[in-house]
Structure formats: C-alpha cells, structure tokens
Design an enzyme around this catalytic site. Structure first.
Site, mmCIF file in Angstrom:
data_model
loop_
_atom_site.group_PDB
_atom_site.id
_atom_site.type_symbol
_atom_site.label_atom_id
_atom_site.label_comp_id
_atom_site.label_asym_id
_atom_site.label_seq_id
_atom_site.Cartn_x
_atom_site.Cartn_y
_atom_site.Cartn_z
ATOM 1 N N GLU A 128 -0.871 10.133 -15.053
ATOM 2 C CA GLU A 128 0.221 9.177 -14.886
ATOM 3 C C GLU A 128 0.095 8.095 -15.953
ATOM 4 O OE1 GLU A 128 0.527 7.257 -11.074
ATOM 5 O OE2 GLU A 128 2.445 6.359 -11.568
ATOM 6 N N GLY A 141 -7.364 1.108 -11.726
ATOM 7 C CA GLY A 141 -8.201 1.082 -10.530
ATOM 8 C C GLY A 141 -8.520 2.476 -10.021
ATOM 9 N N ALA A 142 -7.487 3.289 -9.894
ATOM 10 C CA ALA A 142 -7.671 4.618 -9.318
ATOM 11 C C ALA A 142 -6.370 5.390 -9.488
ATOM 12 C CB ALA A 142 -7.995 4.518 -7.830
ATOM 13 N N GLU A 192 -3.903 8.609 -7.645
ATOM 14 C CA GLU A 192 -3.650 9.334 -6.394
ATOM 15 C C GLU A 192 -3.403 10.830 -6.559
ATOM 16 O OE1 GLU A 192 -1.479 7.039 -7.794
ATOM 17 O OE2 GLU A 192 0.598 7.672 -7.545
ATOM 18 N N ASN A 193 -3.924 11.475 -7.600
ATOM 19 C CA ASN A 193 -3.710 12.919 -7.805
ATOM 20 C C ASN A 193 -3.829 13.675 -6.492
ATOM 21 O OD1 ASN A 193 -4.065 12.269 -10.671
ATOM 22 N ND2 ASN A 193 -6.209 12.063 -10.080
ATOM 23 N N HIS A 251 -4.836 2.441 -0.559
ATOM 24 C CA HIS A 251 -3.651 2.565 -1.420
ATOM 25 C C HIS A 251 -3.482 4.007 -1.917
ATOM 26 C CE1 HIS A 251 -0.694 0.948 -4.366
ATOM 27 N NE2 HIS A 251 -1.120 1.974 -5.091
ATOM 28 N N GLU A 252 -4.536 4.566 -2.478
ATOM 29 C CA GLU A 252 -4.404 5.924 -3.036
ATOM 30 C C GLU A 252 -4.155 6.933 -1.913
ATOM 31 O OE1 GLU A 252 -3.941 5.671 -6.072
ATOM 32 O OE2 GLU A 252 -4.931 3.738 -6.320
ATOM 33 N N HIS A 277 -0.558 6.880 -0.846
ATOM 34 C CA HIS A 277 0.337 7.532 -1.810
ATOM 35 C C HIS A 277 0.578 8.999 -1.453
ATOM 36 C CE1 HIS A 277 1.539 4.916 -4.994
ATOM 37 N NE2 HIS A 277 0.337 4.643 -5.464
HETATM 38 N N1 B3K Z 1 -0.539 5.339 -9.774
HETATM 39 C C1 B3K Z 1 -1.726 4.845 -10.405
HETATM 40 C C2 B3K Z 1 -1.466 4.009 -11.598
HETATM 41 C C3 B3K Z 1 -1.216 4.765 -12.836
HETATM 42 C C4 B3K Z 1 -1.149 3.825 -14.005
HETATM 43 C C5 B3K Z 1 -0.779 4.532 -15.253
HETATM 44 N N2 B3K Z 1 -0.894 3.665 -16.397
HETATM 45 C C6 B3K Z 1 -2.577 4.083 -9.457
HETATM 46 C C7 B3K Z 1 -1.871 3.495 -8.311
HETATM 47 O O1 B3K Z 1 -0.978 2.696 -8.400
HETATM 48 O O2 B3K Z 1 -2.195 3.874 -7.223
HETATM 49 ZN ZN ZN Z 2 -0.180 2.974 -6.521
#
Ligand code: B3K
Ligand code: ZN
Length: 867
Positions: free
Chosen positions: A124, A264-265, A267-268, A300-301, A304
C-alpha cells in the site's frame, strides 16, 4: 533495472475515476527469492470489462523477462516509464509475466525489500507495481495463490496471505510453500515474508466456534516481548465481535514484526507486517505509551479486516473510507478497554495540534482529497484523524444503535467490493433515517471551521441567548466554503457550578445542538442569573471554538463541569488565556492566585483519574499554540510557554513534590491505575526539574527504576539546560541500550528535542552513534524528526536548523523519499514566519526544487509550498 531518469510527476484527480479496461479475477504468483535478483512469475486470468482491447499495467523498478498470452509469447506491447501497455488482446485470457527485482537495493522499503535478514513486502498504496506489472489499483479484486521459494536454512519461514496449501523441498537446499487466499483482494493487500524468526503461537475461538491460529513472528530472542501484542490481538478479536458483531474470516492470523518499516503497520490479509515498535514490549524496554500504542495499532490493523479488506476503497481518493472508519474503531476499542476520557483528550490534542496545522498549510486537503501526485503523501492526520472525527460526528448524530444499523447495512451492500465514501454515508443515512445530505460536505470541504459564540443574558426576560456562527476560512486550494452540519454539545452552569436545564419554548432540550446555517441563535428560558456555558463538550466537532471566556468562568468549569473532557478543556483554555496575553504583550504574566489555587486542587485531587490530572497540568504544546496565529512569533511563544511552566513549577512546588513522593514506585503492572500513577509522577518530576533543584531526585529515579516508563521519565525530566546530570544519565542509558535500536530511539528523540539551539550539535554527534542508521525509518524519525519538531533548534535564527533539515531531506530523497516527505512539513509553512526565517526556510525549499532527482513525494509538497 531501468534508470531512474526524472519525469515530471503528474497529478491524478478524483473526478477522473474510470473503471479499468480489464479486470483480473485470479493470480498465481511464483517467487524465487534471491537477495539481489528475485524472479517473479505472475500468471493472471483477465477478463475485458468493455470493448477496449488494450491493457495498461503499472510497474516500476522491474526488469521484464517475458510475456505470454494464452500460452504464446506476446510481442504486441510497449514498455514505458512506469507502465507496460499490451494491445490487441482477446476478451478473456491468461497472462504470464516474468520479471526480476532487486530487494537488496530497495531502500525505499516499498514493494519487495530486505529488513535485516528477512524478505518482506509493503504494497500500500502503490508498491505492488514494484513486484510485478499489474493492475495496481484497489478496485481490481483477485484471488491470490502464492508460491515462495528460498534457501531453507536462511529463510525457514515462507509466509503469504491466506492458508498454507502445499510445501516441499527442492534438491539444492531450498524449499517452497504455497499459500492461497480465498478472499478476493486488491494488490495493495498482498504480502510476502521470508526469514528466520521466533514464533509466538496462540488460538482464538470465534463466537461461531471457528478456531483461529494466531502467530506472531519476531526476531530471534524477542519472544517474551511479543506477549502484549498477542493479548492485544485477542482483545481486538473479541471486542470486534461484541461491539460491531464482526468475526474473523480465515483460519490463521499472522503478524510479522520487522525493524525496517516506513509506517506503523500494514493490514495485509491474514498476514500483517508491523514496525517492531508496535509489537515488542516488556517492562524493561517499553514505556506505558508503547504498551498503549501496541494495543491501538494491533487493534487498528485487525479492524481493517472488515473496514478496509472485506470492503475496500474504489480508488485512493476514498482512503478515509477505510482509514477514518478504522481509526474511529481503534479509538473506541482503546476507550472501551481503558480510559475513555484520557483517550478523548489525546485524540482532541492531535486534531488541535497537527491536524489544524495541516489545514493551515499549503498541503491542506479535505478528508477525501481531490488531487494527488504521490498517494503516500495522503496518509495524513486529515485523512486519518479528522476522518475519524467525521465518523464520530455521524455516531454522535445517529447514536450507537442507529450507527450500528448503518454499519450492518454498509456490509450488506458492499461486502466483497470496492466502495466509496458516498456509499458509506448513504448506508448510514438509509439505515437511520437521519438526513446526512448537508453533512457530506465534511468529505469535500477542507480547512478548520471556526465557530464563534456570543452570548447575552436578559435579566428582565430571564433568558440567555447563544448566537453561534460558523465560518471556514479559505484554504490553499479551496476558496469558497459553505456552512457545515455541526453537532455542538453544550451545558450551562450557575454560579454554584450546578447544571441549568436547557429550556426552549417551555420544552427541555437535549444538550446536543445541531448547527446547519452560518448563524443560529438559541434562546434559553427560565434562566435566573447569567450562566457559564460549557461549549463543544467532548469536542463534538473538529472546529476551532471562539468564545471570550473570563478567567472566573474557566475556573468554575475546571472545578464543576460534569464531564472530564470539559474540565480538561477548561484548564487548557485557561492556560491559553495566559499564553496569549504573554505572546501579545511580550511580557511575562504571572498566573493569578485563583488559577494557582485551582491548579493545586486539581493536582491534589484524590478522587480524579491520575492520568487526567497529568493531562490537565500540561499546557497546550507549541505546535498547537503556533496554530493560533497567522504570523507565528516563535520566540514569543517559546518564552511564554517556558514562563508559564516555570510559574506552575515554582508556585506548586510543595504540592508537586508531595504528589511525586506519594506516588513512589510500586509493584509494576500495566493496569490503567498503575500507568496513571506513573504518568502523574513523571509529569511532577518534569515540572520540578524546571526549578533546577531536583537533580538528585531525577538521578535517583533513573537509577532505581525497574521499568522503562520511569527510566525514560527521568531522562525526559533531565532533558533541559537546568539539569546538570543530563549528560551523565544519557551516557548511562546509551551504554546500557546501544545494541537495541528500538530502545535507543527514546534517546535519539531526546537529542533531537533538546530545548535549545545546542540540539543541533547533539543531533550531529548522534548521527555517528553505533545504533543510528540513516536507512532505518524509526531512527530517522526519532533523531531527525525529533529535531525538526523542536522549535528551539529548528527555528534557530541563523538558519542552521533549516540548513541541516535541507541537507537531511536531500539525503533521504535519494534513499527513502516516503520518509523524507513525512519530515518536510514544518518547512512548508515558511510563509507564516518573520521575514528573516521566511527567507531562510524558503531557500531550503528552493534548493530542493532545484534537485534534478527530486522524488514525486517531495516534489508535490515543495511545489505546493512555493506556488
Ligand atoms: N494502511 C496502512 C498504511 C499504508 C501507508 C502507505 N504509505 C496502515 C494503516 O493505516 O493501517
Ligand atoms: Zn489504517
């Protein structure tokens, strides 16, 4: 590898959204992992969506090795910068593309790269195109099967999304694993990890009885530091079932902690990749804030998985659809598990500080941006935190049960698809019957609305009227603003601090007022004496409030407001009154006896939550105060803040000392109560350090502490010119932790934040510390980011801070533009400073603009600022 010759970056616009000519229904990926040359074979099934028979795939930093269509070599293609264009294609076909990439050379940490000794990915927003040529856009949802092959001894764990379906060894000391993800997903949710880890395993049984394997992978030797992450994961899974009715949907959930990570992390699907900062913690090495950060980010992850993965975004302009909503969910999770008031106070501070500052900057944008050059530039406090406030306003307007009905309808309508912010609001509106048509402006209008309140008490009529006007000043790219639908919660208090009922037309009114026009007047009846209004309670909308509070009114609210957040807010406003007076007059203004008395009673309150007491004692920070002024007088603000803090320290010294001593270290645990004690204790120590008479106590706390919160609390208290033991303690900390980069970040940030122009020398010296690496985003963010956020040194009058920042940005532009771009923001605001600083700041931006290799990330921001 293609040469990275610069092309002028172009912008994309939300209004130009168009579906792709083809979609990919499934893809089979084969990775043959080698550090400097990894081969990727991508076999995709494609289907035309219209009658266009050309297909433009995105790809960057790839070496193309071969293309076949339905089994035959394909020569009808053109390879150009960033894209592969195939022509004269059939309506349905199998496409095989073979490419090669160099993970080791990938210092941008996007696509496939090496973190320490492990392979990992970050896709992402647009990183998948660095793995293979693909329709790298979130509205193409495909089923993924991934086979990973690597050396068995060096990379015993081979991970990807979904479930493991096959594995085996090859003859040459290598092995392979095949993973299959049953849920169609966009490419940005793809992940692959290969490495040697310690593995913490557990299980979670969903409420419908499915047993999910939970696996956390960490660097060897770190197993005991992963337990809090595991607990947080299980708490997240349970909470999402209970509060949102949402269950996990695969048999396995994996988290891998890596040291080199841009954010930070991530969410794959089924395989989160985390910055190790948000996984690793133990009593010795992590602070209470780290523990809370881990809980929030793990949550948070995990959240998602529904808000982001099951329903994803149609295009990147819709980013807040998943981020604003998921931040709202993680804030609620932290609030339900911990202290709601403390969480609210922290979230409000982020809006009033960094988010309002972003609104006032050249990069100001609505939570749903209209124009983007580099998508990575839009993972912002506006899209995330203001986005969450917008969701929170919907929650406030609908109430919990209608809000949950809206969520349910949203999933009924959009599960398994790529949706838009409009879709979300439509589901909320349809499920609740609440008209959100005007409310939707919050998605398209940028900037901070100003809500001005004027009041009038009519003794004769015994009425009290509030005239509430709203106005949103123009922002960098948007001139015309319209009135917004603003939920505005209030209460009125009499002189004794009792709540006065809100009566209009003889009917009791709810405390929530709804503003929809430029101005409203509310006339409350049956009011005997002029009341004190408590306005924008709980910060029901992300707006700036303007009302001329008197000191007496604020003191009353500090003591009597029924709501904890309102009491904190009154204290902030009261300190704000003094800061403003000092900045405007250029003189020190001493706190009145009444204010000191009120602060003393807050500090010594035995009933109140100690974490909230700690928050209430701290004045608004520099980044918030500087946002109150169109022209920022750095020196006057810093002088005022220092004077205010010293005034509090001097006048409350006996109480600060007594409270500090009464909170002496106890048996360590991470209950809210214990964390709150440590927080207040450390705030007291920090105030005491300002008097210059507490070096012994600081040293004693540092030496006797059995946990990182208190050790780093002592270091933070020591991090000022008035404390003589500073260098000694810093040295001791570095001696102890120099082989743990994550812990050393607490030391790097203090060098960066040293509140004096001396910080520059300290930072330059720290660049040579054995634990520092310019390639590691955490190190850079703490040391260099700490410096850039340090107004004493960044804004040094001679321009040395700007010069250093410019040099660091130029370096990072080469190795990791995404990290560079996150650091540049304070420089973009040059127009708000005095002529001398303005010129010096601008010069750095112009130097960057002149760089022929300026990456899109910095290009977009530098151009916006210099325009
Ligand atoms: N979705 C990712 C953030 C990706 C950032 C790309 N530059 C983490 C998050 O918001 O959970
Ligand atoms: Zn997020």
């Amino acid at each position: 590898m293609k040469d990275a010759s610069p092309i002028q970056p172009t912008a994309k616009y939300r209004k130009d959204y168009a579906a792709p000519s083809y979609t990919i229904t499934s893809v089979d990926l084969r990775f043959n992992l080698h550090e400097t040359a990894t081969q990727v074979i991508a076999t995709s099934q494609l289907k035309a969506l219209g009658c266009d028979d050309t297909l433009e795939l995105q790809g960057e930093q790839l070496v193309l090795k071969g293309i076949t269509v339905n089994g035959s070599q394909w020569s009808d293609y053109e390879e150009k910068e960033g894209a592969l264009i195939l022509s004269n294609l059939p309506t349905e076909f199998e496409l095989v593309i073979t490419t090669e990439t160099n993970p080791k050379a990938n210092t941008a940490l996007e696509g496939l790269y090496m973190s320490g000794g492990a392979f990992c990915t970050q896709c992402e927003a647009e990183g998948f195109r660095r793995i293979t040529y693909f329709l790298d856009r979130p509205d193409v949802l495909a089923k993924y099967t991934t086979t990973v092959e690597a050396d068995k001894a060096a990379f015993p764990f081979l991970l990807s999304n979904g479930n493991k379906i096959a594995q085996g060894d090859t003859s040459n000391g290598r092995h392979w694993v095949t993973w299959q993800d049953p849920h169609p997903k966009p490419s940005y949710l793809f992940a692959l990890v290969a490495g040697d880890f310690d593995q913490l395993v557990d299980t979670f049984t969903t409420r419908s009885g499915n047993q999910v394997a939970l696996e956390i992978f960490v660097d060897k030797g770190n197993l005991s530091r992963a337990e809090h992450a595991m607990l947080s994961l299980k708490n997240s899974m349970k909470w999402d079932e209970e509060r949102f009715g949402l269950e996990y949907d695969l048999d396995i959930y994996m988290i891998v902690a890596v040291d080199f990570f841009n954010m930070g992390a991530m969410e794959n699907k089924g395989l989160n990749v985390f910055n190790s900062k948000f996984v690793l913690a133990d009593q010795d090495s992590a602070t209470d804030a780290d523990y809370l950060g881990i809980e929030a980010v793990i949550g948070h992850e995990y959240f998602h998985n529904w808000t982001g993965n099951r329903v994803t975004c149609r295009d990147w302009f819709q980013l807040s659809l998943k981020e604003g909503l998921t931040v709202f969910r993680d804030q609620e999770f932290s609030s339900d598990l911990g202290s709601r008031a403390v969480n609210r106070v922290n979230n409000v501070s982020v809006i009033r500080g960094p988010q309002f500052a972003e609104d006032a900057s050249p990069m100001s944008h609505p939570i749903r941006p209209e124009k983007v050059i580099e998508m990575n530039n839009f993972y912002t406090v506006t899209v995330y935190e203001k986005g969450s406030e917008v969701i929170r306003m919907i929650h406030t307007l609908l109430g919990e049960s209608k809000f949950q009905a809206g969520i349910k309808l949203y999933f009924e309508r959009h599960d398994g698809t790529a949706a838009t912010c409009d879709d979300f609001v439509a589901a909320m509106q349809d499920a609740s019957g609440v008209d959100l048509s005007q409310f939707k402006l919050w998605y398209s209008q940028s900037g901070t609305p100003i809500v001005t309140v004027k009041d009038h008490f009519d003794e004769q009529a015994q009425t009290y009227s509030l005239t509430i006007a709203q106005h949103t000043p123009e922002t960098a790219t948007q001139k015309d603003k319209q009135p917004l639908h603003i939920p505005f919660d209030i209460e009125l208090y009499d002189d004794k601090g009792d709540v006065v009922p809100l009566i209009i037309n003889e009917k009791q009114q709810p405390s929530l007022l709804q503003l929809t026009q430029a101005s409203h007047t509310f006339v409350f009846e049956n009011i005997k004496h002029k009341p004190t209004p408590s306005l924008l309670r709980e910060f029901t909308a992300p707006v700036k409030l303007e009302y001329d509070y008197t000191e007496a009114q604020l003191v009353l609210l500090m003591k009597c407001a029924t709501n904890e957040v309102a009491r904190w807010d009154a204290t902030q406003s009261l300190m704000g009154l003094y800061i403003k007076q000092m900045v405007e007059s250029g003189q020190t203004v001493a706190l009145s006896d009444k204010v000191l008395e009120a602060l003393r009673s807050i500090l010594t309150d035995k009933q109140a939550d100690k974490a909230l007491i700690a928050e209430a004692l701290l004045p608004p920070p520099y980044n918030e105060v500087s946002g109150w002024y169109e022209q920022v007088d750095v020196d006057a603000i810093l002088t005022a803040l220092d004077a205010l803090r010293l005034d509090i320290a001097t006048n409350l010294e006996p109480q600060l000392k007594a409270v500090y001593l009464s909170l002496s270290a106890q048996q360590y645990d991470i209950s809210h109560q214990s964390m709150a004690r440590r927080k207040l204790r450390n705030v007291c120590l920090r105030y005491l350090s300002r008097t210059g008479n507490y070096d012994e106590e600081i040293k004693a706390q540092f030496e006797s502490s059995d946990n990182m919160t208190d050790s780093s609390g002592a270091l933070i208290a020591a991090n000022t010119e008035t404390v003589s033991v500073r260098e000694q303690l810093m040295q001791a900390f570095s001696d102890k932790w120099s082989d743990n980069g994550l812990v050393m970040d607490k030391w790097f940030v203090l060098q960066g934040q040293y509140p004096s122009i001396q910080a520059l020398d300290k930072v330059k010296a720290a660049l040579d510390h054995s634990a520092f690496s310019m390639q590691n985003p955490n190190r850079v963010r703490n040391l260099i980011g700490g410096f850039i956020g340090n107004p004493y040194a960044f804004h040094a009058k001679d321009g040395s801070g700007y010069r250093f920042t410019g040099e660091m940005l130029a370096k990072l532009n080469e190795s990791n533009p995404q990290v560079a771009s996150r650091l540049i923001d304070p420089l973009l605001k040059f127009a708000r400073y005095d002529d001398q600083r303005k010129a010096l700041m601008k010069k750095e931006l112009e130097t960057l603009r002149g760089n022929p290799n300026l990456a899109r990330d910095l290009f977009e921001k530098v151009e916006a600022a210099l325009k």
